[in-house]
Design an enzyme around this catalytic site. Structure first.
Site, PDB file in Angstrom:
ATOM      1  N   ASP A 192       2.966  -4.585   8.033  1.00 26.30           N
ATOM      2  CA  ASP A 192       1.696  -3.879   7.921  1.00 26.30           C
ATOM      3  C   ASP A 192       0.589  -4.930   7.971  1.00 26.30           C
ATOM      4  OD1 ASP A 192      -0.643  -2.720   7.024  1.00 26.30           O
ATOM      5  OD2 ASP A 192       0.215  -1.858   5.198  1.00 26.30           O
ATOM      6  N   GLN A 229      -4.576  -5.364   6.505  1.00 32.71           N
ATOM      7  CA  GLN A 229      -5.490  -6.248   5.777  1.00 32.71           C
ATOM      8  C   GLN A 229      -5.556  -7.644   6.381  1.00 32.71           C
ATOM      9  OE1 GLN A 229      -7.588  -5.418   3.338  1.00 32.71           O
ATOM     10  NE2 GLN A 229      -6.888  -3.307   3.499  1.00 32.71           N
ATOM     11  N   LYS A 287     -10.786  -1.710  10.116  1.00 31.32           N
ATOM     12  CA  LYS A 287     -10.802  -2.905   9.273  1.00 31.32           C
ATOM     13  C   LYS A 287     -11.412  -4.097  10.009  1.00 31.32           C
ATOM     14  CE  LYS A 287      -7.912  -0.945   6.168  1.00 31.32           C
ATOM     15  NZ  LYS A 287      -8.265  -0.578   4.790  1.00 31.32           N
ATOM     16  N   CYS A 332      -4.685   2.275  -3.847  1.00 33.74           N
ATOM     17  CA  CYS A 332      -3.467   2.782  -3.182  1.00 33.74           C
ATOM     18  C   CYS A 332      -2.331   1.772  -3.292  1.00 33.74           C
ATOM     19  CB  CYS A 332      -3.742   3.128  -1.718  1.00 33.74           C
ATOM     20  SG  CYS A 332      -4.885   4.488  -1.500  1.00 33.74           S
ATOM     21  N   HIS A 382       0.867  -1.181   0.000  1.00 34.80           N
ATOM     22  CA  HIS A 382       0.000   0.000   0.000  1.00 34.80           C
ATOM     23  C   HIS A 382       0.904   1.231   0.000  1.00 34.80           C
ATOM     24  CE1 HIS A 382      -2.855   2.957   1.640  1.00 34.80           C
ATOM     25  NE2 HIS A 382      -3.827   2.128   1.338  1.00 34.80           N
TER      26      HIS A 382
END
Length: 404
Positions: A198, A201, A224, A362, A121
């Protein structure tokens, strides 16, 4: 087994209509919906104990402080961090990554190397590019193949004693690929490099264990995982958080201030300047409570069924191509129809009450890799149904017939 109809009753927004049609919400990779249990936690805060935390001796302040710190402990336990103060509240994943990148700017030198994956991202690319401009650090990129898997043999070749930081997403937001972060972390540590993952997700689908992974930094956003927007967390190993300088200055993050010198507070307050999103932090904890009540194993199994069914049915549409066909992936399908712009498909689907995401998500380098302007992305959650998958497939077929 999940009682999907009962679960859907927890989400007020799923009852609404869009363009006179029942809402089919398939943009969960951008933002999940919020159950009434989390909404009630937000209302409860503002109705009953709205006050600033850590600084007041009065009852409301103490109650708010207790609830906020209880939420920190819930997050610590969920991610199996060793200590509560290794959990830093932030405004979200982007804030967390910038905090770490800014800190490493003080630790890196001209000629040092950092490594990123090709499927990041923008939030896990741009802060590090900014760091490179400030420090002379060299940015290297792990390539990916056409299936949407990282080329791990190339990653191994990049590693050296010059490598100082490796940063990679746990799950690709654009493709759904689950990256082999355990291997990435282990090999980076083999050359003495720190690792930031990260997890934005991954968090809705996978419970990541900080101690088992032995990761140095891990981050995610509450919105999320059925929580509110504007709040997230950064996990950092105590030793690394102590090495990094503060990201922002102000109240709360200080031990003592004079005009001659300031000393900084201990963890986690060193990185939590100013009045935080108190309500958001408490609601973050409530969202985790809700997700655990549903059961992450149940969620994983059901979403795998949704993904398999949606993949099979969408591929029956002539000219449809799916991008991201890795063997290990979460419930995300990015696709295009030959000869049709993804934006046009998304617009027609919206008229049918179906919410999907279109564009580069993104993650523009991924789209450049595939030489496409973007994709249509349908992302599923545990409150979606097989009937909604059928509605999506019918909608995509209708859009194709209209546009070709």
């Amino acid at each position: 087994m999940l009682d999907i109809n009962k679960i859907r009753e927890d989400f007020p927004i799923l009852k609404r209509k869009v363009n006179d049609r029942p809402l089919v919400y398939l943009d969960n990779a951008a933002t999940s919906q919020t159950p009434k249990q989390v909404i009630e936690a937000i209302v409860d805060y503002y109705e009953n104990y709205n006050a600033n935390i850590h600084r007041g001796v009065h009852t409301l302040s103490q109650e708010a402080t207790d609830k906020y710190e209880q939420a920190r402990i819930k997050i610590q336990k969920h991610f199996n961090a060793a200590k509560p103060y290794e959990i830093i509240f932030t405004s979200g994943t982007t804030h967390s990554i910038n905090l770490v990148a800014n800190g490493f700017a003080a630790l890196l030198e001209d000629g040092d190397e950092i490594i990123v994956s090709a499927m990041e991202h923008h939030s896990n690319i741009v802060p590090w590019q900014m760091l490179c401009e400030r420090t002379g650090t060299i940015l290297k990129v792990i390539p990916m193949n056409m299936e949407g898997d990282l080329m791990m043999e190339e990653y191994e070749k990049m590693l050296s004693n010059k490598t100082k930081v490796v940063f990679c997403n746990h799950v690709s937001n654009a493709l759904g690929t689950i990256n082999p972060i355990d291997e990435i972390i282990k090999k980076a540590h083999g050359v003495g490099a720190a690792v930031l993952i990260d997890g934005a997700q991954a968090a809705p689908h996978i419970v990541a264990d900080m101690q088992a992974l032995d990761v140095d930094f891990y981050t995610c956003s509450a919105h999320k995982i059925c929580g509110p927007t504007g709040v997230g967390m950064l996990y950092g190993k105590e030793e690394w958080l102590n090495k990094l300088p503060p990201y922002q200055g102000g109240g709360e993050m200080i031990a003592e201030v004079t005009f001659e010198k300031t000393t900084y507070a201990d963890l986690p307050h060193k990185f939590e300047a100013g009045t935080p999103n108190i309500c958001g932090g408490i609601a973050f904890g409530a969202a985790l409570d809700y997700m655990h009540q549903i059961g992450f194993k149940n969620i994983e199994e059901y979403e795998a069924e949704l993904l398999a069914y949606a993949t099979s049915e969408l591929l029956k549409i002539e000219g449809l191509k799916i991008y991201g066909t890795a063997q290990r992936k979460t419930s995300v399908i990015s696709f295009n129809i030959e000869g049709v712009h993804p934006y046009d498909i998304g617009t027609i689907l919206d008229k049918l009450g179906i919410a999907v995401r279109t564009g580069h998500h993104c993650a523009q380098p991924i789209m450049d890799f595939y030489k496409i302007p973007g994709t249509v992305r349908a992302s599923f959650s545990f409150y979606n149904t097989m009937a909604e998958v059928d509605t999506l497939v019918e909608g995509v077929q209708r859009a194709r017939n209209m546009l070709l």
